[in-house]
Design a protein around this motif. Structure first.
Motif, PDB file in Angstrom:
ATOM      1  N   ALA A  62       0.864  -1.180   0.000  1.00  0.00           N
ATOM      2  CA  ALA A  62       0.000   0.000   0.000  1.00  0.00           C
ATOM      3  C   ALA A  62       0.901   1.231   0.000  1.00  0.00           C
ATOM      4  O   ALA A  62       1.827   1.328   0.804  1.00  0.00           O
ATOM      5  CB  ALA A  62      -0.906  -0.004   1.222  1.00  0.00           C
ATOM      6  N   VAL A  63       0.640   2.155  -0.920  1.00  0.00           N
ATOM      7  CA  VAL A  63       1.474   3.354  -1.037  1.00  0.00           C
ATOM      8  C   VAL A  63       0.581   4.585  -1.116  1.00  0.00           C
ATOM      9  O   VAL A  63      -0.583   4.505  -1.506  1.00  0.00           O
ATOM     10  CB  VAL A  63       2.376   3.297  -2.282  1.00  0.00           C
ATOM     11  CG1 VAL A  63       3.351   2.137  -2.206  1.00  0.00           C
ATOM     12  CG2 VAL A  63       1.550   3.205  -3.565  1.00  0.00           C
ATOM     13  N   THR A  64       1.137   5.714  -0.747  1.00  0.00           N
ATOM     14  CA  THR A  64       0.464   6.989  -0.923  1.00  0.00           C
ATOM     15  C   THR A  64       1.110   7.713  -2.100  1.00  0.00           C
ATOM     16  O   THR A  64       2.290   8.092  -2.024  1.00  0.00           O
ATOM     17  CB  THR A  64       0.556   7.854   0.338  1.00  0.00           C
ATOM     18  OG1 THR A  64      -0.069   7.165   1.428  1.00  0.00           O
ATOM     19  CG2 THR A  64      -0.150   9.189   0.123  1.00  0.00           C
ATOM     20  N   VAL A  65       0.362   7.828  -3.184  1.00  0.00           N
ATOM     21  CA  VAL A  65       0.878   8.529  -4.362  1.00  0.00           C
ATOM     22  C   VAL A  65       0.811  10.027  -4.087  1.00  0.00           C
ATOM     23  O   VAL A  65      -0.253  10.562  -3.786  1.00  0.00           O
ATOM     24  CB  VAL A  65       0.063   8.172  -5.621  1.00  0.00           C
ATOM     25  CG1 VAL A  65       0.538   8.977  -6.821  1.00  0.00           C
ATOM     26  CG2 VAL A  65       0.154   6.671  -5.899  1.00  0.00           C
ATOM     27  N   PRO A  66       1.947  10.722  -4.178  1.00  0.00           N
ATOM     28  CA  PRO A  66       1.956  12.143  -3.832  1.00  0.00           C
ATOM     29  C   PRO A  66       1.412  13.027  -4.955  1.00  0.00           C
ATOM     30  O   PRO A  66       1.288  12.589  -6.104  1.00  0.00           O
ATOM     31  CB  PRO A  66       3.441  12.417  -3.601  1.00  0.00           C
ATOM     32  CG  PRO A  66       4.130  11.463  -4.528  1.00  0.00           C
ATOM     33  CD  PRO A  66       3.280  10.214  -4.533  1.00  0.00           C
ATOM     34  N   GLU A  67       1.094  14.243  -4.607  1.00  0.00           N
ATOM     35  CA  GLU A  67       0.790  15.258  -5.610  1.00  0.00           C
ATOM     36  C   GLU A  67       2.068  15.567  -6.394  1.00  0.00           C
ATOM     37  O   GLU A  67       3.173  15.521  -5.856  1.00  0.00           O
ATOM     38  CB  GLU A  67       0.282  16.542  -4.940  1.00  0.00           C
ATOM     39  CG  GLU A  67      -1.033  16.385  -4.195  1.00  0.00           C
ATOM     40  CD  GLU A  67      -2.251  16.500  -5.106  1.00  0.00           C
ATOM     41  OE1 GLU A  67      -2.057  16.715  -6.326  1.00  0.00           O
ATOM     42  OE2 GLU A  67      -3.377  16.375  -4.599  1.00  0.00           O
ATOM     43  N   GLY A  68       1.914  15.899  -7.656  1.00  0.00           N
ATOM     44  CA  GLY A  68       3.089  16.232  -8.455  1.00  0.00           C
ATOM     45  C   GLY A  68       3.843  14.988  -8.879  1.00  0.00           C
ATOM     46  O   GLY A  68       3.248  13.959  -9.206  1.00  0.00           O
ATOM     47  N   GLU A  69       5.162  15.059  -8.826  1.00  0.00           N
ATOM     48  CA  GLU A  69       5.996  13.954  -9.310  1.00  0.00           C
ATOM     49  C   GLU A  69       5.866  12.730  -8.419  1.00  0.00           C
ATOM     50  O   GLU A  69       5.998  12.804  -7.200  1.00  0.00           O
ATOM     51  CB  GLU A  69       7.466  14.394  -9.369  1.00  0.00           C
ATOM     52  CG  GLU A  69       8.377  13.335  -9.968  1.00  0.00           C
ATOM     53  CD  GLU A  69       9.826  13.788 -10.032  1.00  0.00           C
ATOM     54  OE1 GLU A  69      10.543  13.673  -9.017  1.00  0.00           O
ATOM     55  OE2 GLU A  69      10.237  14.292 -11.097  1.00  0.00           O
ATOM     56  N   ALA A  70       5.581  11.585  -9.052  1.00  0.00           N
ATOM     57  CA  ALA A  70       5.463  10.316  -8.322  1.00  0.00           C
ATOM     58  C   ALA A  70       6.451   9.334  -8.934  1.00  0.00           C
ATOM     59  O   ALA A  70       6.089   8.432  -9.685  1.00  0.00           O
ATOM     60  CB  ALA A  70       4.042   9.777  -8.393  1.00  0.00           C
ATOM     61  N   LEU A  71       7.724   9.530  -8.616  1.00  0.00           N
ATOM     62  CA  LEU A  71       8.789   8.722  -9.191  1.00  0.00           C
ATOM     63  C   LEU A  71       9.037   7.491  -8.322  1.00  0.00           C
ATOM     64  O   LEU A  71       9.340   7.605  -7.140  1.00  0.00           O
ATOM     65  CB  LEU A  71      10.069   9.541  -9.306  1.00  0.00           C
ATOM     66  CG  LEU A  71      11.250   8.827  -9.999  1.00  0.00           C
ATOM     67  CD1 LEU A  71      10.937   8.576 -11.463  1.00  0.00           C
ATOM     68  CD2 LEU A  71      12.526   9.649  -9.834  1.00  0.00           C
ATOM     69  N   LEU A  72       8.890   6.308  -8.927  1.00  0.00           N
ATOM     70  CA  LEU A  72       9.214   5.047  -8.265  1.00  0.00           C
ATOM     71  C   LEU A  72      10.690   4.754  -8.505  1.00  0.00           C
ATOM     72  O   LEU A  72      11.146   4.745  -9.657  1.00  0.00           O
ATOM     73  CB  LEU A  72       8.345   3.914  -8.818  1.00  0.00           C
ATOM     74  CG  LEU A  72       8.640   2.510  -8.292  1.00  0.00           C
ATOM     75  CD1 LEU A  72       8.310   2.399  -6.809  1.00  0.00           C
ATOM     76  CD2 LEU A  72       7.868   1.464  -9.096  1.00  0.00           C
TER      77      LEU A  72
END
Length: 257
Positions: A62-72
């Motif tokens: 489970a992850v929280t995708v941030p606002e703006g850049e979501a670099l894995l």
């Protein structure tokens, strides 16, 4: 006799791809039917640590995708992984390409990485650094990802005849897909897998082999005697292709890029 065989195959073999006999997929079976023992860990664990030497493993968090850049960002990828967020394909990562920009909406999401171990080093100085799967750090938007569920996928040990299939809908995450077709071909023929990603194929319960869209050859040999005039069954597993309309084809000759 040869004319009869061609008619039974829809006058398809030996033609160009546009006129070849298409093998359509009409059913699907979830991967939960081939789950191995699930391990839970705060950090990524290599395949060896969950009892897998070869094949596929699912890493889920489970992850929280941030606002703006979501670099894995992944520290180690051995050797190839496909990335899904909430059942939507995002792209692929490898040990030479370990970052991927996600295109998911901000908020709490489920991240799934389907990893395949392409092979092991059996000689030379790198034999001591032979871990497979994902290990080391994993970051999203600069924040560390923890709380992993790691599941061996016993795909290559699966009995495709024993899987429970349902009508094919939207594929979303990887699954098994099955189609039915008639074709009485004499001798060897080839299965054209162009347009698919990475996975495995069975026909009439017999394992034919694996495919990968980054390889030059895009076909798999179907030995003489595997096909029957009526009621053939093809089962495909693919960790990358999520298009339910994708088909395979039959060819008299091997297919290359």
């Amino acid at each position: 006799m040869k004319k009869t065989v061609l008619l039974l195959c829809g006058l398809s073999l030996g033609m160009l791809r546009g006129g070849a006999q298409e093998l359509k997929m009409t059913e699907s079976a979830p991967l939960t039917q081939v789950y191995g023992e699930i391990s839970e860990s705060d950090e990524l664990l290599p395949m060896n640590d969950v009892g897998v030497e070869f094949g596929y493993v699912l890493y889920e968090a489970a992850v929280t995708v941030p606002e703006g850049e979501a670099l894995l960002e992944l520290e180690n990828v051995r050797d190839y992984a496909t990335v899904y967020v909430d059942g939507k394909f995002q792209g692929t990562v490898t040990d030479n390409r370990k970052t991927l920009e996600l295109t998911a909406e901000p908020g709490l999401r489920t991240l799934c990485l389907y990893v395949e171990n392409i092979g092991r080093i059996t000689y030379g100085p790198e034999i001591l650094d032979n871990s497979k799967g994902l290990f080391g750090s994993a970051r999203l938007g600069g924040g560390e990802i923890s709380g992993w569920k790691i599941t061996p996928l016993e795909v290559r040990d699966a009995d495709p005849e024993g899987l429970a299939f349902e009508p094919l809908g939207a594929c979303g995450e990887p699954c098994f897909r099955r189609g039915h077709f008639d074709c009485a071909a004499e001798g060897d023929v080839y299965l054209d897998v162009s347009g698919w990603g990475m996975g495995e194929v069975w026909i009439n319960g017999r394992y034919l082999g694996s495919f990968w869209d980054e390889e030059k050859q895009q076909s798999i040999l179907i030995p003489a005697g595997v096909l029957t005039p009526k009621g053939n069954r093809i089962v495909v597993f693919d960790i990358k292709n999520d298009d339910p309309a994708s088909t395979m084809r039959l060819s008299e000759k091997p297919v290359f890029k």
